[in-house]
Design a protein around this motif. Structure first.
Motif, short mmCIF file in Angstrom:
data_model
loop_
_atom_site.label_atom_id
_atom_site.label_comp_id
_atom_site.label_asym_id
_atom_site.label_seq_id
_atom_site.Cartn_x
_atom_site.Cartn_y
_atom_site.Cartn_z
N ALA A 133 -6.98 -0.95 8.64
CA ALA A 133 -7.52 0.13 7.80
C ALA A 133 -7.99 1.26 8.71
O ALA A 133 -8.76 1.03 9.65
CB ALA A 133 -8.67 -0.38 6.95
N ASN A 136 -8.67 8.31 6.41
CA ASN A 136 -7.74 9.40 6.13
C ASN A 136 -8.39 10.70 6.61
O ASN A 136 -9.39 11.14 6.06
CB ASN A 136 -7.44 9.47 4.63
CG ASN A 136 -6.35 10.48 4.31
OD1 ASN A 136 -6.32 11.55 4.88
ND2 ASN A 136 -5.48 10.13 3.40
N TYR A 139 -8.84 13.63 4.06
CA TYR A 139 -9.84 13.36 3.03
C TYR A 139 -11.24 13.60 3.57
O TYR A 139 -12.06 14.27 2.96
CB TYR A 139 -9.71 11.91 2.55
CG TYR A 139 -10.87 11.44 1.69
CD1 TYR A 139 -10.91 11.73 0.33
CD2 TYR A 139 -11.92 10.72 2.24
CE1 TYR A 139 -11.97 11.31 -0.46
CE2 TYR A 139 -12.98 10.30 1.47
CZ TYR A 139 -13.00 10.59 0.12
OH TYR A 139 -14.06 10.18 -0.65
N HIS A 174 -10.32 -2.73 -1.47
CA HIS A 174 -9.34 -1.76 -1.91
C HIS A 174 -8.31 -2.40 -2.85
O HIS A 174 -8.07 -3.60 -2.80
CB HIS A 174 -8.63 -1.12 -0.72
CG HIS A 174 -7.54 -1.97 -0.15
ND1 HIS A 174 -7.79 -3.03 0.69
CD2 HIS A 174 -6.19 -1.94 -0.31
CE1 HIS A 174 -6.66 -3.60 1.03
NE2 HIS A 174 -5.67 -2.97 0.44
N ASP A 176 -4.44 -2.48 -3.94
CA ASP A 176 -3.10 -2.12 -3.45
C ASP A 176 -2.29 -1.35 -4.49
O ASP A 176 -1.35 -0.63 -4.13
CB ASP A 176 -2.33 -3.38 -3.04
CG ASP A 176 -2.91 -4.01 -1.78
OD1 ASP A 176 -3.50 -3.28 -0.97
OD2 ASP A 176 -2.77 -5.24 -1.61
N PRO A 179 -3.15 4.40 -5.47
CA PRO A 179 -3.08 5.24 -4.26
C PRO A 179 -4.47 5.50 -3.70
O PRO A 179 -5.40 5.82 -4.44
CB PRO A 179 -2.42 6.53 -4.77
CG PRO A 179 -1.70 6.13 -6.01
CD PRO A 179 -2.51 5.03 -6.64
N GLN A 180 -4.60 5.37 -2.41
CA GLN A 180 -5.88 5.53 -1.75
C GLN A 180 -5.94 6.89 -1.05
O GLN A 180 -5.03 7.25 -0.31
CB GLN A 180 -6.10 4.41 -0.73
CG GLN A 180 -5.97 3.01 -1.30
CD GLN A 180 -7.10 2.68 -2.25
OE1 GLN A 180 -8.25 3.04 -2.04
NE2 GLN A 180 -6.78 1.97 -3.33
N SER A 181 -7.01 7.66 -1.29
CA SER A 181 -7.15 8.97 -0.68
C SER A 181 -8.13 8.98 0.49
O SER A 181 -8.07 9.86 1.33
CB SER A 181 -7.61 9.99 -1.72
OG SER A 181 -8.87 9.60 -2.26
N SER A 184 -6.23 4.70 4.81
CA SER A 184 -4.85 4.22 4.77
C SER A 184 -4.81 2.78 5.26
O SER A 184 -5.59 2.39 6.12
CB SER A 184 -3.94 5.09 5.63
OG SER A 184 -3.91 6.41 5.17
N LEU A 186 -2.38 -0.02 7.00
CA LEU A 186 -1.17 -0.33 7.75
C LEU A 186 -0.96 -1.84 7.70
O LEU A 186 -1.86 -2.60 8.08
CB LEU A 186 -1.28 0.15 9.20
CG LEU A 186 -1.73 1.61 9.39
CD1 LEU A 186 -1.84 1.93 10.87
CD2 LEU A 186 -0.78 2.56 8.69
#
Length: 201
Positions: A133, A136, A139, A174, A176, A179-181, A184, A186
């Motif tokens: 994690a 962003n 953001y 979070h 899945d 969409p996460q702003s 992110s 990986l």
């Protein structure tokens, strides 16, 4: 003659800023190698060097007693010159945090949270799984620009760092499917299992 004044905050690490900027593909690729050097005290030293010119890029010191990894640009005096640290927060979960300012009472902010585990589905063999994690940048930059937080940033690097514990919480909570702003995720790409050949592809 006019005077030129350059205002540089005292808590900015130019080395950390350099490694946080992604290089464009047009600059090509550089082959590197990692050299492992065990220490007499039980620690292990890892050196990342450019293969062609043998230029040292990064040094990582894995400390056995503290159970953490210090990251530095220099091989000597790593404990005082490190720019970041990889620290275990619980079994299978680690955080990458910036170097703590000795004059500050607040704990260092975190640049990434890494979760390591295993995955198995059906007849597939047990495979290692890793999730990372990361904040962003756009953001956080917009958030602070709007004045959502009145607290000053500890450094310009903080636009890509979160307060202690927040990335770990985000990684656990979070969704899945949404969409996460703010951050992110990986994730390692899992191979496909061929039941006929019983091979991973």
């Amino acid at each position: 003659a006019g005077a030129v004044v350059i205002d540089i905050p005292v808590d900015v690490s130019p080395y950390m800023e350099m490694f946080m900027r992604a290089a464009p593909p047009s600059q090509g690729r550089v082959l590197c190698r990692v050299e492992v050097k065990p220490q007499r005290n039980g620690n292990t030293l890892y050196e990342l060097v450019i293969e062609e010119s043998n230029v040292l890029l990064l040094v990582a010191l894995r400390r056995q007693r503290q159970k953490d990894v210090l990251i530095s640009m220099f091989e000597r005096d790593i404990e005082n010159s490190h720019i970041g640290a990889l620290r275990s927060v619980q079994p299978g979960m680690f955080v990458l945090e910036g170097r703590k300012n000795s004059t500050a009472s607040d704990p260092p902010w975190e640049y990434a949270c890494i979760a390591h585990g295993t995955h198995q589905t059906g007849e597939m063999p047990v495979m290692n799984m890793m999730e990372v994690a990361v904040p962003n940048c756009s953001y956080l930059d917009a958030l602070f620009a709007r004045g959502a937080s009145r607290k000053p940033l500890p450094s310009p690097s903080a636009v890509v760092a979160w307060p202690p514990g927040e990335l770990e919480r985000w990684l656990r909570e979070h969704d899945d499917t949404v969409p996460q702003s703010d951050a992110s995720l990986l994730t390692m790409r899992l191979p496909h299992w061929n039941p006929e050949t019983k091979l991973l592809t």
